[in-house]
Every structure is written in structure tokens, then in C-alpha cells.
Write an enzyme that holds these catalytic residues in place. Structure first.
Site, PDB file in Angstrom:
ATOM      1  N   LYS A 191       5.393   8.671  -3.208  1.00  9.90           N
ATOM      2  CA  LYS A 191       4.691   8.678  -4.486  1.00  9.90           C
ATOM      3  C   LYS A 191       4.059  10.042  -4.695  1.00  9.90           C
ATOM      4  O   LYS A 191       3.182  10.453  -3.936  1.00  9.90           O
ATOM      5  CB  LYS A 191       3.635   7.587  -4.474  1.00  9.90           C
ATOM      6  N   ARG A 201      -2.447   5.899 -17.142  1.00 11.22           N
ATOM      7  CA  ARG A 201      -3.892   5.926 -16.891  1.00 11.22           C
ATOM      8  C   ARG A 201      -4.633   5.263 -18.036  1.00 11.22           C
ATOM      9  O   ARG A 201      -5.664   4.655 -17.849  1.00 11.22           O
ATOM     10  CB  ARG A 201      -4.365   7.371 -16.697  1.00 11.22           C
ATOM     11  N   GLU A 229       7.059  10.210   4.918  1.00 13.11           N
ATOM     12  CA  GLU A 229       6.362   9.019   4.403  1.00 13.11           C
ATOM     13  C   GLU A 229       7.280   7.797   4.433  1.00 13.11           C
ATOM     14  O   GLU A 229       6.871   6.698   4.811  1.00 13.11           O
ATOM     15  CB  GLU A 229       5.898   9.248   2.956  1.00 13.11           C
ATOM     16  N   LYS A 244       8.788   7.478  -6.662  1.00 17.34           N
ATOM     17  CA  LYS A 244       8.069   7.463  -7.939  1.00 17.34           C
ATOM     18  C   LYS A 244       7.456   8.826  -8.222  1.00 17.34           C
ATOM     19  O   LYS A 244       6.804   9.363  -7.331  1.00 17.34           O
ATOM     20  CB  LYS A 244       6.987   6.388  -7.837  1.00 17.34           C
ATOM     21  N   SER A 270       5.468   5.835 -16.704  1.00 22.05           N
ATOM     22  CA  SER A 270       4.996   5.848 -18.090  1.00 22.05           C
ATOM     23  C   SER A 270       5.340   7.140 -18.834  1.00 22.05           C
ATOM     24  O   SER A 270       5.728   7.095 -19.999  1.00 22.05           O
ATOM     25  CB  SER A 270       3.492   5.621 -18.104  1.00 22.05           C
ATOM     26  N   TYR A 308      10.002   0.484 -18.126  1.00 22.96           N
ATOM     27  CA  TYR A 308       9.512  -0.069 -19.387  1.00 22.96           C
ATOM     28  C   TYR A 308      10.659  -0.262 -20.371  1.00 22.96           C
ATOM     29  O   TYR A 308      10.501  -0.902 -21.399  1.00 22.96           O
ATOM     30  CB  TYR A 308       8.429   0.842 -19.977  1.00 22.96           C
TER      31      TYR A 308
END
Ligand code: PBG
Ligand code: ZN
Length: 322
Positions: A191, A201, A229, A244, A270, A308
Site C-alpha cells: 500500500k 479521504r 512487505e 494499491k 478513488s 468503483y
């Protein structure tokens, strides 16, 4: 390029096409808020809504109708507190939301985002020591408690998005001890500290009150860090590894696929959504660009895409997959 004889008509083009999209590839995010009768468009993300619990059942049935099978839930309570209590409250937005969704449609697969930033007064994903260091034990405890509360309420999968070291192992142990060995963990493993989260946000009311998330999210300039990670999360027991944002980090997806045999998810976030949506709505690009964005992410190696645009996909598949 392929020879003309392999490009001549849609029959042959379809026969040799390498990547396809279906409704089994996409996970749709839902934002649950306090209040009554709320279905309010999120101004930073056209076509996406804040929904109150009483509006959820109807929404889920409408989503089912268009073919959505997978959801990821975000809770956006009015009241946050220093302890992030609304995150693990058994009557919290997510916990109640899961029950409502499952009773509206028992087949809807429900994943929950597990983080503290939407529930904690300062909008951060973790607790801090006086000196500003991350308070690890406390953070992991509350995150696992939150995940468990989602699973007890009926979540099918949990998706920790906080990026704290050791959280996957801690959460796996917590779920196993409570008898939930069969609940998978999808880790937001790679991330990035990305400006592409900007519109979210506002959607999640989670802008940090001070500082930023660079102490626990990754530098966009690095890829080896992402591999590390992912490796750590795999060792700790993650079942699905997420990258992401998606489009600016397709190289990380490719490398992740080489690193392990686990399924990979990508989150088209987003900002990626808003950028494309606004450009299409302004007539700057054809709507086909939505399909192209999703198929690029799949081609790069994503086995599933949080997007989305999931709601737009049925119509796009109709147009593109002859
Ligand atoms: C919470 C979380 C964020 C997103 C998903 N989970 C925000 C962040 O990390 O700042 C971003 C999703 C999006 O931009 O669509 N930790
Ligand atoms: Zn967070």
C-alpha cells in the site's frame, strides 16, 4: 502485431483474446454512514454514495440485480473517538451492516476493510507513543478485535488496510483462536502513500488531523520494499495479497505474481476512479477507457479488482465481450 488473418473479424479476435472480464473479477466498495434515509452522492466521487443502514437492503438487492457478487464495506460514523471504539462496537455500522446485507441476500460475499482511520479522532490508522512512534501492541490488539467483531457479525473475509508490521499474524491468530480458521485474510500488503486516495479521504472522512501516512505507507519510488512487505504478509498467513493503487503500480502486481502463488488483488482507488469518471463525463475520453483500465489491471496479474466501476461493468462487458 498479429497477422491480419487473426484480426479480420470479431469471431477470430474473440477466439484468441487472452484476458477477459466478468462479474467474478470485481469487488464493489460500499460506504455506510449514520443517519436515516441517507443516500447521498459523495461529491468527490460521482456515482458513489454514502448509505445509511436503513437504505442498505434495497441497495444490495439493486446491486445483486446488476450482477455484483462481492462487496467491501467501509464504515463512516459521525462520532469518532480516541480509542477507535466505533470500529469494534458490536452495534457499529459495519457490524450491523453485515447482518442487514446477509439477510437481504445471503449469497452476497461480504469483505470488510479493517482499519482505524475512519473511527479514530485523529484520522490515523494506528496509535502513537508520546514521542510519535507507532504503538504497535495496542494497535494490533484493536485491529484484531475489530476484525473479529466483523467476522462474528457474519463477514466472509477481512481486509486489513492499516499496513502495521505484524498485523496479519496477529489477526490470523485471533481469528483461529476464536474458531474462524476458515475466514480468509486479504492483506493490503503493498500500500503506497499515494495522492490517488484524495477523493476517498472525503468519502471516509479520514484525512489525518496531523502529519501524513508516510511513516506506515510506502514510498512510490520503491518496488523492492513492496516485495518485502508482500513476503512478510505471506509468511504471516495472508491468503490474498493486494496492491494499491492499481494503475500506477502495475509493475508491482507483475512482480507480486512472480513472488508467490497466492491470489492477487488490486485496488483501483478513488483518485483513479475520479480521474477517469470525470474525463469520460467531460467528453475527453470515450467510455471504453473504463473497460481498458480494468482489463489492464487484470492483464498485469490481478485475480480480482476492487473498483468503483464494478457497477458499470455489466454494460461494458456487453459492449466489449462479443
Ligand atoms: C484506509 C483506506 C484508505 C483507502 C482504503 N482503505 C485510505 C488511506 O489509506 O488513506 C483508499 C481507498 C480509495 O482511495 O479508494 N486505510
Ligand atoms: Zn487507515
Amino acid at each position: 502485431m498479429l497477422p491480419t488473418r487473426l484480426r479480420k473479424n470479431s469471431a477470430i479476435r474473440n477466439l484468441i483474446r487472452e484476458t477477459r472480464l466478468s462479474m467474478n473479477d470485481v469487488i464493489y466498495p460500499l460506504f455506510i454512514v449514520d443517519g436515516q434515509g441517507v443516500k447521498k452522492e459523495i461529491s468527490s466521487m460521482k456515482g458513489q454514495y454514502h448509505l445509511s443502514l436503513d437504505m442498505l437492503a434495497a441497495e444490495v438487492l439493486a446491486l445483486k440485480e446488476i450482477g455484483i457478487r462481492y462487496l467491501i464495506l467501509f464504515g463512516v460514523p459521525d462520532e469518532k473517538d480516541d480509542m477507535a471504539m466505533p470500529a469494534f462496537d458490536e452495534n457499529g455500522l459495519i457490524q450491523q451492516g453485515i447482518k442487514i446485507i446477509k439477510s437481504a441476500d445471503p449469497d452476497m460475499y461480504v469483505i470488510t476493510d479493517v482499519c482505524l482511520c475512519e473511527y479514530k479522532s485523529d484520522g490515523h490508522c494506528c496509535f502513537f507513543e508520546e514521542n510519535g512512534d507507532i504503538q504497535r501492541e495496542k494497535t494490533l490488539g484493536i485491529l484484531s478485535k475489530t476484525a473479529l467483531s466483523h467476522v462474528v457479525a457474519g463477514a466472509d473475509m477481512v481486509a486489513p488496510s492499516d499496513m502495521m508490521d505484524g498485523r496479519i499474524g496477529h489477526m490470523r491468530k485471533t481469528l483461529d483462536q476464536a474458531g474462524y480458521e476458515n475466514i480468509p485474510i486479504m492483506s493490503y500488503a503493498a500500500k503506497y502513500a499515494s495522492s490517488f486516495y484524495g477523493p476517498f479521504r472525503e468519502a471516509a472522512n479520514s484525512a489525518p488531523a496531523f502529519g501524513d501516512r508516510r511513516s506506515y505507507q510506502m514510498d512510490p519510488a520503491n518496488s523492492r520494499e513492496a516485495l518485502k512487505e508482500m513476503q512478510l504478509d505471506i509468511e504471516e498467513g495472508a491468503d490474498i495479497i493486494m496492491v494499491k493503487p492499481a494503475m500506477p503500480y502495475l509493475d508491482i502486481l507483475v512482480q507480486g505474481k512472480e513472488l508467490s502463488y497466492l491470489p492477487m488483488a488490486a485496488y483501483q482507488v478513488s483518485g483513479e476512479y475520479a480521474m477517469i469518471r470525470n474525463a469520460v463525463d467531460a467528453g475527453l475520453m470515450d467510455e471504453k477507457v473504463i473497460f481498458e483500465s480494468l482489463i489492464s489491471i487484470k492483464r498485469a496479474g490481478a485475480d480480482m479488482i476492487i473498483s468503483y466501476f464494478a457497477k458499470d461493468l455489466p454494460a461494458l462487458i456487453e459492449q466489449h465481450e462479443g
